[in-house]
Motif scaffolding. Structure first.
Motif, PDB file in Angstrom:
ATOM      1  N   ARG A 194      33.840  50.942  36.457  1.00  0.00           N
ATOM      2  CA  ARG A 194      33.364  49.601  36.107  1.00  0.00           C
ATOM      3  C   ARG A 194      34.544  48.647  35.888  1.00  0.00           C
ATOM      4  NH1 ARG A 194      30.270  49.258  30.833  1.00  0.00           N
ATOM      5  NH2 ARG A 194      29.692  51.319  31.579  1.00  0.00           N
ATOM      6  N   ILE A 195      35.597  49.124  35.238  1.00  0.00           N
ATOM      7  CA  ILE A 195      36.791  48.304  35.034  1.00  0.00           C
ATOM      8  C   ILE A 195      37.335  47.838  36.378  1.00  0.00           C
ATOM      9  CG2 ILE A 195      39.246  48.454  34.384  1.00  0.00           C
ATOM     10  CD1 ILE A 195      38.255  50.080  31.900  1.00  0.00           C
ATOM     11  N   HIS A 196      37.464  48.760  37.311  1.00  0.00           N
ATOM     12  CA  HIS A 196      37.977  48.397  38.634  1.00  0.00           C
ATOM     13  C   HIS A 196      37.084  47.345  39.293  1.00  0.00           C
ATOM     14  CE1 HIS A 196      40.037  48.786  42.426  1.00  0.00           C
ATOM     15  NE2 HIS A 196      38.888  49.047  43.023  1.00  0.00           N
ATOM     16  N   LYS A 197      35.787  47.545  39.220  1.00  0.00           N
ATOM     17  CA  LYS A 197      34.852  46.595  39.835  1.00  0.00           C
ATOM     18  C   LYS A 197      34.901  45.224  39.169  1.00  0.00           C
ATOM     19  CE  LYS A 197      31.577  49.958  41.660  1.00  0.00           C
ATOM     20  NZ  LYS A 197      30.204  50.487  41.584  1.00  0.00           N
ATOM     21  N   MET A 198      35.192  45.194  37.872  1.00  0.00           N
ATOM     22  CA  MET A 198      35.280  43.921  37.164  1.00  0.00           C
ATOM     23  C   MET A 198      36.577  43.183  37.490  1.00  0.00           C
ATOM     24  SD  MET A 198      33.694  44.982  33.474  1.00  0.00           S
ATOM     25  CE  MET A 198      33.599  43.316  32.820  1.00  0.00           C
ATOM     26  N   ILE A 199      37.630  43.922  37.785  1.00  0.00           N
ATOM     27  CA  ILE A 199      38.909  43.297  38.115  1.00  0.00           C
ATOM     28  C   ILE A 199      38.846  42.623  39.490  1.00  0.00           C
ATOM     29  CG2 ILE A 199      41.349  43.743  38.611  1.00  0.00           C
ATOM     30  CD1 ILE A 199      41.137  46.107  36.609  1.00  0.00           C
ATOM     31  N   LEU A 200      38.147  43.235  40.427  1.00  0.00           N
ATOM     32  CA  LEU A 200      38.139  42.735  41.806  1.00  0.00           C
ATOM     33  C   LEU A 200      37.831  41.244  41.929  1.00  0.00           C
ATOM     34  CD1 LEU A 200      36.656  45.784  43.716  1.00  0.00           C
ATOM     35  CD2 LEU A 200      38.911  44.749  44.045  1.00  0.00           C
ATOM     36  N   PRO A 201      36.785  40.711  41.288  1.00  0.00           N
ATOM     37  CA  PRO A 201      36.540  39.271  41.434  1.00  0.00           C
ATOM     38  C   PRO A 201      37.630  38.408  40.805  1.00  0.00           C
ATOM     39  CG  PRO A 201      34.694  40.343  40.300  1.00  0.00           C
ATOM     40  CD  PRO A 201      35.722  41.384  40.577  1.00  0.00           C
ATOM     41  N   LEU A 202      38.315  38.942  39.811  1.00  0.00           N
ATOM     42  CA  LEU A 202      39.390  38.185  39.166  1.00  0.00           C
ATOM     43  C   LEU A 202      40.604  38.004  40.077  1.00  0.00           C
ATOM     44  CD1 LEU A 202      39.328  39.767  35.596  1.00  0.00           C
ATOM     45  CD2 LEU A 202      38.341  37.576  36.313  1.00  0.00           C
ATOM     46  N   VAL A 203      40.729  38.893  41.065  1.00  0.00           N
ATOM     47  CA  VAL A 203      41.878  38.843  41.972  1.00  0.00           C
ATOM     48  C   VAL A 203      41.441  38.561  43.409  1.00  0.00           C
ATOM     49  CG1 VAL A 203      43.344  40.289  40.508  1.00  0.00           C
ATOM     50  CG2 VAL A 203      41.901  41.360  42.254  1.00  0.00           C
ATOM     51  N   GLY A 204      40.308  37.907  43.550  1.00  0.00           N
ATOM     52  CA  GLY A 204      39.836  37.512  44.879  1.00  0.00           C
ATOM     53  C   GLY A 204      39.418  38.663  45.763  1.00  0.00           C
ATOM     54  N   GLY A 205      39.046  39.798  45.158  1.00  0.00           N
ATOM     55  CA  GLY A 205      38.591  40.946  45.923  1.00  0.00           C
ATOM     56  C   GLY A 205      39.698  41.777  46.550  1.00  0.00           C
ATOM     57  N   ASP A 206      40.935  41.455  46.249  1.00  0.00           N
ATOM     58  CA  ASP A 206      42.080  42.163  46.822  1.00  0.00           C
ATOM     59  C   ASP A 206      42.297  43.480  46.076  1.00  0.00           C
ATOM     60  OD1 ASP A 206      44.840  43.052  47.221  1.00  0.00           O
ATOM     61  OD2 ASP A 206      45.168  41.115  48.203  1.00  0.00           O
ATOM     62  N   ILE A 207      42.070  44.588  46.765  1.00  0.00           N
ATOM     63  CA  ILE A 207      42.168  45.909  46.131  1.00  0.00           C
ATOM     64  C   ILE A 207      43.584  46.186  45.640  1.00  0.00           C
ATOM     65  CG2 ILE A 207      42.013  48.396  46.556  1.00  0.00           C
ATOM     66  CD1 ILE A 207      39.572  47.797  48.301  1.00  0.00           C
ATOM     67  N   ASP A 208      44.580  45.772  46.414  1.00  0.00           N
ATOM     68  CA  ASP A 208      45.969  45.999  45.993  1.00  0.00           C
ATOM     69  C   ASP A 208      46.287  45.224  44.716  1.00  0.00           C
ATOM     70  OD1 ASP A 208      46.550  47.772  48.068  1.00  0.00           O
ATOM     71  OD2 ASP A 208      47.126  46.143  49.413  1.00  0.00           O
ATOM     72  N   LEU A 209      45.815  43.981  44.625  1.00  0.00           N
ATOM     73  CA  LEU A 209      46.047  43.199  43.409  1.00  0.00           C
ATOM     74  C   LEU A 209      45.291  43.792  42.221  1.00  0.00           C
ATOM     75  CD1 LEU A 209      45.983  39.490  44.663  1.00  0.00           C
ATOM     76  CD2 LEU A 209      47.959  40.833  43.898  1.00  0.00           C
ATOM     77  N   ALA A 210      44.081  44.285  42.479  1.00  0.00           N
ATOM     78  CA  ALA A 210      43.308  44.918  41.403  1.00  0.00           C
ATOM     79  C   ALA A 210      44.031  46.156  40.892  1.00  0.00           C
ATOM     80  CB  ALA A 210      41.905  45.278  41.903  1.00  0.00           C
ATOM     81  N   THR A 211      44.586  46.914  41.815  1.00  0.00           N
ATOM     82  CA  THR A 211      45.350  48.110  41.446  1.00  0.00           C
ATOM     83  C   THR A 211      46.571  47.725  40.620  1.00  0.00           C
ATOM     84  OG1 THR A 211      44.603  49.262  43.429  1.00  0.00           O
ATOM     85  CG2 THR A 211      46.583  50.097  42.377  1.00  0.00           C
ATOM     86  N   ASP A 212      47.280  46.700  41.075  1.00  0.00           N
ATOM     87  CA  ASP A 212      48.466  46.240  40.354  1.00  0.00           C
ATOM     88  C   ASP A 212      48.116  45.694  38.975  1.00  0.00           C
ATOM     89  OD1 ASP A 212      49.997  46.918  42.535  1.00  0.00           O
ATOM     90  OD2 ASP A 212      50.167  44.868  43.293  1.00  0.00           O
ATOM     91  N   TRP A 213      46.988  45.017  38.855  1.00  0.00           N
ATOM     92  CA  TRP A 213      46.579  44.390  37.595  1.00  0.00           C
ATOM     93  C   TRP A 213      46.535  45.414  36.467  1.00  0.00           C
ATOM     94  CZ3 TRP A 213      42.956  44.846  33.816  1.00  0.00           C
ATOM     95  CH2 TRP A 213      42.795  43.754  32.961  1.00  0.00           C
ATOM     96  N   VAL A 214      46.053  46.597  36.761  1.00  0.00           N
ATOM     97  CA  VAL A 214      45.894  47.638  35.740  1.00  0.00           C
ATOM     98  C   VAL A 214      47.232  48.024  35.122  1.00  0.00           C
ATOM     99  CG1 VAL A 214      45.156  50.026  35.350  1.00  0.00           C
ATOM    100  CG2 VAL A 214      43.766  48.517  36.741  1.00  0.00           C
ATOM    101  N   GLY A 215      48.286  48.028  35.920  1.00  0.00           N
ATOM    102  CA  GLY A 215      49.589  48.448  35.414  1.00  0.00           C
ATOM    103  C   GLY A 215      50.496  47.306  34.971  1.00  0.00           C
ATOM    104  N   ARG A 216      50.050  46.081  35.165  1.00  0.00           N
ATOM    105  CA  ARG A 216      50.875  44.915  34.862  1.00  0.00           C
ATOM    106  C   ARG A 216      50.720  44.499  33.397  1.00  0.00           C
ATOM    107  NH1 ARG A 216      48.962  40.725  38.472  1.00  0.00           N
ATOM    108  NH2 ARG A 216      49.417  42.271  40.042  1.00  0.00           N
TER     109      ARG A 216
END
Length: 110
Positions: free
Chosen positions: A54-76
């Protein structure tokens, strides 16, 4: 769900020794899941796995659906999370940390 979860935590860069802890399961149970076993329904690990996805799915709209940005967001580092990364919070604070990250993301949609 297990396969999606495996891909997700791998993309997040969770170290092997941290994966069982992130899911609140023992090393033996984690080894079984890695070997293809299912996570027990209605277990703490199942609940945790659902929240991580769910966390991953919630991040996606915050980063324009970019999976790489969503992945990076978690560690940033994130100032909204007290200058810590979401991953650091989830690994350090366990279930409470996962809930804190979910609450933070929920506030982004209010």
């Amino acid at each position: 769900m297990e396969e999606s979860l495996m891909v997700l935590i791998e993309r997040w860069g969770v170290q092997e020794g941290q994966k069982a802890s992130l899911l609140d399961m023992g090393e033996k149970e984690w080894a079984k899941v890695k070997a293809g076993a299912r996570i027990s329904d209605n277990s703490v690990a199942w609940d945790r796995a659902e929240k991580l996805i769910r966390i991953h799915k919630m991040i996606l709209p915050l980063v324009g659906g970019d999976i790489d940005l969503a992945t990076d967001w978690v560690g940033r580092i994130n100032m909204g999370l007290g200058g810590r990364s979401a991953l650091d919070i989830m690994l350090s604070d366990g279930g409470l940390g996962v809930d804190m990250v979910l609450a933070y993301l929920n506030r982004q949609f209010i």
